[in-house]
Write an enzyme that holds these catalytic residues in place. Structure first.
Site, PDB file in Angstrom:
ATOM      1  CE1 TYR A 441      60.788   3.666 -16.510  1.00  0.00           C
ATOM      2  CE2 TYR A 441      60.155   3.934 -14.234  1.00  0.00           C
ATOM      3  CZ  TYR A 441      60.497   3.123 -15.293  1.00  0.00           C
ATOM      4  OH  TYR A 441      60.540   1.776 -15.118  1.00  0.00           O
ATOM      5  CD  GLU A 442      66.624   7.623 -17.865  1.00  0.00           C
ATOM      6  OE1 GLU A 442      66.521   7.473 -16.638  1.00  0.00           O
ATOM      7  OE2 GLU A 442      67.414   8.436 -18.386  1.00  0.00           O
TER       8      GLU A 442
END
Ligand SMILES: Cc1cc2nc3c(=O)[nH]c(=O)nc-3n(C[C@H](O)[C@H](O)[C@H](O)COP(=O)(O)OP(=O)(O)OC[C@H]3O[C@@H](n4cnc5c(N)ncnc54)[C@H](O)[C@@H]3O)c2cc1C
Length: 590
Positions: A441-442
């Site tokens: 994620y990110e």
């Protein structure tokens, strides 16, 4: 249950001895009061909160997970999370780095990063709730109107409400240009938001009385792709006279069953003509999200450090206590049935690898966070600009490399336990599982690598790399005659030169074939990461000479630096060879 002790000594060494944070911070605009005494006290309190309140909830929270109630479409967090959030909010931690005007304490960003490391080590799943709120706060601070800030920001800073970032959709992950959620103007300044978002952290929970969703959606006249995305505020409960009122039509449709971070609610969020308000300019939502990306990506890098730190502490402790086999050179504990694991060179290799990567990552992350403060409050425009360019360059390394190294660190920690590491009750396997999300994620590692080579090196003409190499060059020059640094200055200087040359060669190659970018990016990311860590390890040796830490602490720094240069840094040869192998070695797959 695993132990955790906030690594105050090492953090103080990195901050004050290596990075000279007190001098840097007190010279910044508004930084007069940011003295070591104050910062030390904050670190100490954060350490206590993490050790005493958060750390005990980590393993039970993983075992229990979040609960979803179909009838009410609502989520309940594991036992203890709500109470921990109350204590966190009452302590003022939610607004530690936020402006005083919004009820925050206006402490430097580097303190946000330093304290967040402790909280994330305590309980990563739990720490995601305040982390998402912090992202929402930054968005509101940078892009919200005065009215929006007044309405939504203050309660989030106070920890009464929380925030989310709703970007991902089933067909739109790394490529947000594909997103479909719609925003129809109602005519009274509000919008009807309709669509489905997936994987939304903290999308629903029982920690706070309202949740403020920041949602990316398309206006009816939006251009296709990433240039047609706007950002909207969608509260769970519509706000009336500053208080949560009527329920808005946004509900959690389900929660995901996950490999790790099970105490963090990862929700499918259904927006069905939910009331929303535009934040920032129409069609500029993605650009607005990008302005918060540095902080968000840095925080995920810190998650890598935080998990690795706790895993390392536990594996070291285990290796000290576990009696098994004898030393190759004869018994070291003849009065005991066997020697402990520490006598085995291979076990020390696993432990020193963790220590070198953990403490090296800590210096890199805190250095990057300091650039955030200089970027915001440096004395003049040129200083702020340089910090901004340096930070932009370091972010993909701080996120991409540190989170990947956390996979190695947590794996080595488990390996030290032998078969006992595989057993849930011993706790170390949770770190391996929890760490797996942070490279995803990110922005996945692939996206960080493409960002480093494609945007920070090629598009921005390597300006951040040039600043960094100039700093490394100046350090090598200043310490050329330093006896303690003799083994390190030569290899570091040579690698810095090679990094510059390799980058130039690669840039030319990519001009002839853009596919070479994708073929080189991942290895270039790692290659850059190891040289960056080498610079900080050399600085650690220099700082240890002058530090007032205990002799054993200083010797451990020298030993770990020697280990890093001898046994980790040579990985750059492998990555250079892979970069030079080029796209021809990645044939089409049918
Ligand atoms: C637990 C969890 C929590 C999350 N929390 C949030 C949240 O709060 N808010 C939110 O909006 N989202 C959230 N996400 C979503 C997350 O950000 C996405 O999963 C992530 O951006 C990747 O998108 P994807 O899963 O669709 O993978 P894809 O984009 O399909 O990528 C698949 C693979 O292809 C590679 N790839 C794709 N494009 C490129 C490229 N251009 N160059 C090189 N490689 C490429 C990727 O690196 C990856 O290896 C969360 C996800 C999870 C699992």
């Amino acid at each position: 249950m695993t132990l955790y002790k906030a690594p105050l000594d090492d953090q103080r060494f990195a901050l004050f001895d290596v990075l000279d944070a007190e001098t840097v911070l007190t010279k910044l605009q508004g930084g007069d009061g940011h003295t070591r005494d104050l910062l030390d006290a904050v670190l100490e309190e954060a350490g206590k909160l993490s050790e005493q309140v958060l750390a005990p909830t980590n393993s039970p929270g993983d075992e229990e997970g979040c609960h979803y109630d179909k009838a009410t479409r609502s989520v309940t967090t594991p036992k203890g999370f709500k109470e921990a959030f109350r204590q966190f909010s009452e302590g003022g931690w939610a607004g530690l780095t936020m402006a005083e005007a919004f009820g925050g304490q206006a402490l430097p960003s580097v303190m946000g990063v330093a304290t967040t490391e402790f909280f994330q080590s305590g309980n990563l799943s739990w720490s995601l709730y305040p982390l998402l709120s912090e992202g929402a706060c930054h968005a509101l601070e940078m892009h919200g109107t005065e009215d929006q800030q007044h309405t939504y920001l203050k309660p989030i800073v106070a920890g009464e409400w929380t925030g989310t970032m709703c970007l991902t959709e089933p067909q739109a992950g790394s490529d947000l240009g594909l997103l479909k959620t719609r925003a129809e103007p109602v005519g009274d300044g509000s919008y009807k938001i309709t669509g489905t978002k997936i994987f939304i952290s903290a999308g629903d929970h029982d920690l706070a009385e309202n949740i403020i969703h920041l949602v990316l959606a398309r206006l009816p006249d939006a251009p296709a792709g990433s240039r047609g995305i706007s950002m909207f505020i969608v509260p769970k409960f519509k706000v009336k006279d500053g208080k949560p009122g009527e329920r808005n039509n946004v509900y959690a449709g389900a929660i995901e069953h996950k490999m790790g971070i099970r105490g963090s609610a990862t929700c499918v969020m259904n927006f069905d003509e939910a009331e929303g308000f535009l934040i920032g300019q129409p069609h500029k939502g993605l650009a607005a999200m990008f302005t918060m990306m540095n902080a968000a990506r840095l925080s995920v890098g810190v998650q890598g450090l935080a998990l690795s730190e706790r895993a390392w502490q536990n594996s070291l402790n285990y290796a000290r206590e576990r009696l098994q086999s004898r030393s190759l050179s004869g018994p070291k504990f003849p009065d005991k049935p066997a020697d402990n694991l520490l006598v085995q060179p291979d076990v020390r290799r696993m432990l020193l690898t963790q220590r070198a990567l953990v403490e090296g990552s800590r210096m890199l992350l805190l250095y990057s966070a300091l650039q955030t403060d200089i970027e915001a409050r440096g004395a003049d425009e040129a200083t702020r600009q340089k910090a901004s360019e340096l930070l932009a360059f370091l972010i993909p390394i701080a996120k991409g490399v540190v989170t990947e190294l956390a996979q190695e660190c947590t794996k080595e920690a488990l390996q030290v336990y032998g078969g006992h590491g595989f057993i849930v009750e011993n706790g170390v396997e949770q770190f391996v599982r929890d760490a797996r999300i942070i490279t995803l994620y990110e922005g996945t590692t692939g996206i960080q690598a493409a960002d480093l080579l494609g945007r920070k090196i090629l598009q921005l003409k390597g300006v951040g790399l040039q600043h960094f190499l100039a700093e490394v060059g100046a350090f090598c020059k200043a310490h050329a005659q330093d006896e303690a640094l003799r083994p390190y200055i030569g290899p570091l200087g040579a690698l810095a030169k090679e990094w510059g040359e390799l980058t130039m060669k690669l840039a030319q190659l990519i001009q002839t074939n853009p596919e070479e970018l994708g073929a080189a990016a991942n290895d270039y990311l790692y290659y850059s990461g190891y040289i960056t860590l080498a610079y900080f390890w050399a600085r650690a040796v220099a700082a240890a000479e002058k530090s007032s830490q205990q002799p054993a602490f200083k010797q451990a720094k020298r030993d770990t630096a020697a280990f890093f240069f001898a046994r980790v840094l040579p990985r750059t040869h492998l990555h250079k060879a892979a970069i030079e192998a080029g796209v021809a070695t990645l044939p089409a797959i049918a």
